[in-house]
Design a protein around this motif. Structure first.
Motif, PDB file in Angstrom:
ATOM      1  N   LYS A 196       0.758  -1.402  -0.003  1.00  0.00           N
ATOM      2  CA  LYS A 196       0.117   0.086   0.108  1.00  0.00           C
ATOM      3  C   LYS A 196       0.865   1.206  -0.028  1.00  0.00           C
ATOM      4  O   LYS A 196       0.575   2.153  -0.716  1.00  0.00           O
ATOM      5  CB  LYS A 196      -0.748   0.038   1.161  1.00  0.00           C
ATOM      6  N   ALA A 197       1.940   1.355   0.877  1.00  0.00           N
ATOM      7  CA  ALA A 197       2.753   2.824   1.033  1.00  0.00           C
ATOM      8  C   ALA A 197       3.542   2.714  -0.263  1.00  0.00           C
ATOM      9  O   ALA A 197       3.628   3.688  -0.707  1.00  0.00           O
ATOM     10  CB  ALA A 197       3.719   2.324   2.121  1.00  0.00           C
ATOM     11  N   SER A 198       3.931   1.498  -0.914  1.00  0.00           N
ATOM     12  CA  SER A 198       4.778   1.701  -2.241  1.00  0.00           C
ATOM     13  C   SER A 198       3.805   2.073  -3.258  1.00  0.00           C
ATOM     14  O   SER A 198       4.061   2.863  -4.138  1.00  0.00           O
ATOM     15  CB  SER A 198       5.506   0.320  -2.440  1.00  0.00           C
ATOM     16  N   GLY A 199       2.523   1.519  -3.245  1.00  0.00           N
ATOM     17  CA  GLY A 199       1.648   2.198  -4.338  1.00  0.00           C
ATOM     18  C   GLY A 199       1.428   3.574  -4.287  1.00  0.00           C
ATOM     19  O   GLY A 199       1.504   4.276  -5.310  1.00  0.00           O
ATOM     20  N   TYR A 200       1.252   4.337  -3.126  1.00  0.00           N
ATOM     21  CA  TYR A 200       0.814   5.657  -2.827  1.00  0.00           C
ATOM     22  C   TYR A 200       2.242   6.313  -3.189  1.00  0.00           C
ATOM     23  O   TYR A 200       2.005   7.511  -3.993  1.00  0.00           O
ATOM     24  CB  TYR A 200       0.586   6.039  -1.380  1.00  0.00           C
ATOM     25  N   ALA A 201       3.356   6.137  -2.614  1.00  0.00           N
ATOM     26  CA  ALA A 201       4.613   6.771  -3.157  1.00  0.00           C
ATOM     27  C   ALA A 201       4.733   6.626  -4.588  1.00  0.00           C
ATOM     28  O   ALA A 201       5.337   7.663  -5.073  1.00  0.00           O
ATOM     29  CB  ALA A 201       5.494   5.980  -2.274  1.00  0.00           C
ATOM     30  N   GLY A 202       4.693   5.456  -5.189  1.00  0.00           N
ATOM     31  CA  GLY A 202       4.814   5.229  -6.567  1.00  0.00           C
ATOM     32  C   GLY A 202       4.026   6.172  -7.427  1.00  0.00           C
ATOM     33  O   GLY A 202       4.626   6.767  -8.185  1.00  0.00           O
ATOM     34  N   LEU A 203       2.789   6.166  -7.175  1.00  0.00           N
ATOM     35  CA  LEU A 203       1.871   6.894  -7.949  1.00  0.00           C
ATOM     36  C   LEU A 203       2.048   8.642  -7.599  1.00  0.00           C
ATOM     37  O   LEU A 203       2.272   9.451  -8.739  1.00  0.00           O
ATOM     38  CB  LEU A 203       0.434   7.034  -7.506  1.00  0.00           C
ATOM     39  N   LEU A 204       2.822   8.960  -6.469  1.00  0.00           N
ATOM     40  CA  LEU A 204       3.238  10.429  -6.244  1.00  0.00           C
ATOM     41  C   LEU A 204       4.531  10.575  -7.120  1.00  0.00           C
ATOM     42  O   LEU A 204       4.548  11.693  -7.687  1.00  0.00           O
ATOM     43  CB  LEU A 204       3.696  10.642  -4.713  1.00  0.00           C
ATOM     44  N   LEU A 205       5.387   9.881  -7.175  1.00  0.00           N
ATOM     45  CA  LEU A 205       6.557   9.973  -7.994  1.00  0.00           C
ATOM     46  C   LEU A 205       6.453   9.946  -9.582  1.00  0.00           C
ATOM     47  O   LEU A 205       7.024  10.879 -10.285  1.00  0.00           O
ATOM     48  CB  LEU A 205       7.525   8.971  -7.702  1.00  0.00           C
ATOM     49  N   ALA A 206       5.182   9.294  -9.876  1.00  0.00           N
ATOM     50  CA  ALA A 206       5.078   9.266 -11.347  1.00  0.00           C
ATOM     51  C   ALA A 206       3.931  10.227 -11.681  1.00  0.00           C
ATOM     52  O   ALA A 206       3.698  10.423 -12.938  1.00  0.00           O
ATOM     53  CB  ALA A 206       4.295   7.666 -11.740  1.00  0.00           C
ATOM     54  N   ALA A 207       3.466  10.997 -10.964  1.00  0.00           N
ATOM     55  CA  ALA A 207       2.563  11.952 -11.179  1.00  0.00           C
ATOM     56  C   ALA A 207       3.006  13.176 -12.178  1.00  0.00           C
ATOM     57  O   ALA A 207       2.385  13.300 -13.083  1.00  0.00           O
ATOM     58  CB  ALA A 207       1.974  12.925  -9.970  1.00  0.00           C
ATOM     59  N   PRO A 208       4.576  13.545 -12.060  1.00  0.00           N
ATOM     60  CA  PRO A 208       4.860  14.351 -12.939  1.00  0.00           C
ATOM     61  C   PRO A 208       4.863  14.085 -14.560  1.00  0.00           C
ATOM     62  O   PRO A 208       4.442  14.606 -15.440  1.00  0.00           O
ATOM     63  CB  PRO A 208       6.346  14.824 -12.478  1.00  0.00           C
ATOM     64  N   THR A 209       5.287  12.686 -14.621  1.00  0.00           N
ATOM     65  CA  THR A 209       5.464  11.924 -15.983  1.00  0.00           C
ATOM     66  C   THR A 209       3.840  11.953 -16.490  1.00  0.00           C
ATOM     67  O   THR A 209       3.717  12.055 -17.760  1.00  0.00           O
ATOM     68  CB  THR A 209       5.771  10.764 -15.670  1.00  0.00           C
TER      69      THR A 209
END
Length: 240
Positions: free
Chosen positions: A66-79
């Motif tokens: 769950k934490a990886s999913g949230y963090a990954g989406l935040l990191l990928a948001a600019p792309t």
């Protein structure tokens, strides 16, 4: 020159694929460093003597997912945001493009500012309040899953609530609401911000809610001030 509909669909498919690929890579990367991510998110109460427990088999594993999913989406948001803009911009007029760029940039800055504010100020204040309130009565043994649910929801809701000025500028730019109207309802904004803080924060303590309500009021007044500046610039341009 206008593109055929099939070319538009093909471009859309490619941009959706790039966005999904960016999300997948970011989530996988975060999962590879999931333990470091957990330590990072536990930092707000690291010195408060809180112990985290795994209350069921696999709870920690699913919590890291769950934490990886949230963090990954935040990191990928600019792309993802770039792909959306790159697809939409060719169909916009010159004035619409000049309006879109600052809106997108400001929205991104405010969102990540909200995340930082939640992590550095709001989350530690809320968690330390609960720890100090329970001190001397019960030992703080927290479920790792419920803790992350609390922290992630609080951070995400704070980031989204920081979008208030963006909405104001969009409404002002479209002529739906004027800055004078925005300033005139400041009393309702104070009440609304208090209610919104009570809804958005997972905790029920008034201290945490006040920590979110006060910045919301400040953001609203700042957004109204930006709309007023835009109106003044538009008025000067029309009289020049």
């Amino acid at each position: 020159m206008m593109m055929p509909i099939w070319d538009h669909l093909e471009e859309l498919r490619e941009r959706v694929f790039v966005g999904l690929l960016a999300c997948g890579v970011a989530i996988l990367t975060c999962f590879c460093f999931s333990k470091e991510l957990v330590v990072f998110l536990e930092a707000p109460v690291a010195d408060a003597g809180v112990r985290f427990l795994q209350l069921s088999p696999g709870e920690f594993f699913f919590t890291t997912l769950k934490a990886s999913g949230y963090a990954g989406l935040l990191l990928a948001a600019p792309t993802v945001l770039y792909e959306i803009i790159a697809y939409v911009v060719p169909g916009l007029t010159k004035s619409e493009r000049s309006f879109l760029a600052p809106i997108v940039f400001g929205s991104s800055i405010l969102f990540y500012t909200g995340l930082a504010f939640s992590y550095e100020i709001l989350t530690p204040a809320a968690l330390n309040f609960f720890v100090s309130y329970a001190d001397g009565a019960v030992e703080s043994l927290w479920s790792i899953d419920q803790y992350f649910e609390f922290v992630l929801v609080l951070m995400l809701s704070t980031g989204l609530s920081f979008q208030v000025p963006v909405i104001q500028v969009m409404l002002g730019q479209l002529g739906v609401v004027t800055s004078e109207q925005m300033f005139s309802i400041w009393r309702y904004v104070v009440v609304g911000s208090t209610v919104a803080a009570a809804v958005l924060t997972p905790s029920t303590d008034p201290f945490t809610q006040a920590l979110l309500a006060i910045p919301l009021v400040g953001l609203y007044m700042g957004g109204a001030s930006v709309v007023k500046l835009i109106e003044q610039g538009r008025s000067q341009a029309s009289t020049a």
